[in-house]
Design a protein around this motif. Structure first.
Motif: not given
Length: 422
Positions: A139-140, A178-185, A211-215
């Motif tokens: 989810i991105g 949803n940027a920080k909670a995403a798996d990718f941007i 990226k990692e979800r939440g960071s």
């Protein structure tokens, strides 16, 4: 904070509205069954969560994301061979209308999947990411807009420079949900400057920041923008300070390779963004219809409950006629978005029609939810009723995915040539 316990009259357990009529040139039993499934899920599982978390500006809980994945709705438009439902924009928008009727953010999170962020050059990786997308584990977020490049995407200034086998990204993005909670941007960047006389969109590409979800990864920072509505996930202002992305994580078109050989492409990123926005605008129209329908259905109940002068206020002709106008506008917008969704599924170029339905449906949603608050009287201006949420969320639909003014520009530009002096 208001909780579901303070709104017993509006919970799904005590009342479930009649489903909208699906019978149309596009009616099929399978679509009717999918719509009913989505409607039940929205009222039984999404609405109670929305009533609890939206007043707290809370995020969509993990268990709700998992349920969406179980139902297959993150992959409505993903081919069945890759783990998706293999359906079209029509079904995607139809499900989104039902979800938006309960909480627009849940309808919106579907757009962060559906195969987004999977168009990489390596075919094996592409198929793997498609399967993850369909299952809800990919989810991105999309980073298009900037402080000086909102509707004017050709003015994107965030820059990516190749350094060996990596892109180095520097710039400023805004309105990235949803940027920080995403798996990718998925980030729209400038990899080359246009030459004199060339389109300003030349040299724009989309990169995939995994990226990692939440960071956030090294070099990326930001803050959550405090919004009036559209709660459920956070919307971010992002700063890229030499963020490194592998050269292979370039979004590519059909038959195109990845890496440094694609850096000079004349505006592939801009074309990808435009294609994305056509579907996104019809999706926004569907979400707007869901919000307006929620307002109508809440009014149907309220007009029968509220008694003044010895009568339910629904007995008064002025209010009955207002409700009739609201319902008619919702039906008109629904028919229009389904027509345009059908055209997209048929592969018909319809930038003008997508702009038209986005314009018509979102402006309708603002009018209808505003009227619904009026019909609720003082109760409409409290957080004790859902109608204020519908209004807050509807107000955004005329702004994102291109403002109403931008939609009018797109439509008029397709209808009238511009004077050389303009």
């Amino acid at each position: 904070m208001t909780s579901t316990a303070s709104r017993p009259a509006e919970t799904a357990e005590t009342w479930l509205p009649e489903p909208p009529v699906l019978h149309s040139p596009w009616h099929t039993p399978a679509r009717a069954a999918l719509m009913e499934q989505a409607r039940r899920f929205a009222m039984d599982e999404v609405l109670p969560v929305a009533n609890e978390l939206d007043p707290q500006k809370g995020e969509i809980p993990q268990h709700l994301l998992e349920r969406l994945g179980e139902l297959g709705w993150f992959g409505i438009t993903v081919p069945a061979v890759d783990g998706g439902l293999g359906l079209g924009v029509f079904e995607y928008c139809m499900v989104s209308e039902e979800l938006a009727r309960a909480w627009m953010s849940v309808a919106s999170i579907l757009a962060r999947s559906q195969g987004m962020g999977t168009a990489v050059a390596d075919p094996d990786r592409h198929r793997e990411l498609l399967r993850r997308s369909a299952g809800g584990s990919w989810i991105g977020a999309v980073a298009l807009s900037e402080p000086e490049a909102g509707s004017d995407l050709a003015n994107v200034q965030t820059r990516a420079v190749l350094d060996g086998d990596e892109w180095v990204v520097t710039g400023h993005k805004r309105w990235c949900g949803n940027a920080k909670a995403a798996d990718f941007i998925q980030v729209l960047v400038r990899v080359a400057d246009p030459q004199p006389g060339e389109s300003r969109s030349r040299g724009l590409r989309n990169l995939l920041l995994v990226k990692e979800r939440g960071s956030f990864p090294p070099g990326l920072s930001g803050y959550a923008i405090d919004k009036v509505g559209y709660h459920g996930f956070l919307t971010w202002d992002l700063t890229f300070d030499q963020v490194r992305i592998p050269a292979t994580d370039l979004i590519v078109g059909p038959g195109e390779g990845g890496g440094s050989d694609s850096s000079g492409d004349s505006g592939a990123g801009f074309r990808e963004a435009q294609a994305f926005l056509n579907t996104a605008r019809v999706h926004t129209a569907a979400r707007a219809v869901g919000l307006a329908r929620a307002a109508v259905e809440d009014c149907v109940r309220y007009l029968q409950e509220r008694v003044q002068f010895g009568h339910p206020i629904g007995d008064f002709q002025a209010l009955r006629f207002a409700l009739a106008d609201m319902a008619a506008e919702v039906e008109q917008a629904r028919a229009f978005y389904r027509q345009v969704a059908h055209l997209l599924d048929e592969g018909v170029p319809c930038e003008k029609e997508a702009a038209m339905v986005k314009l018509q449906a979102t402006e309708m949603a603002v009018r209808v939810t505003n009227q619904a608050m009026q019909l609720h009287g003082g109760n409409g201006y409290t957080t004790e009723r859902q109608v204020e949420r519908h209004w807050r969320d509807a107000r955004l639909t005329t702004i994102f995915e291109g403002t109403s003014e931008i939609q009018k520009r797109i439509i008029s530009n397709r209808m009238l040539p511009r004077s050389p002096l303009s």
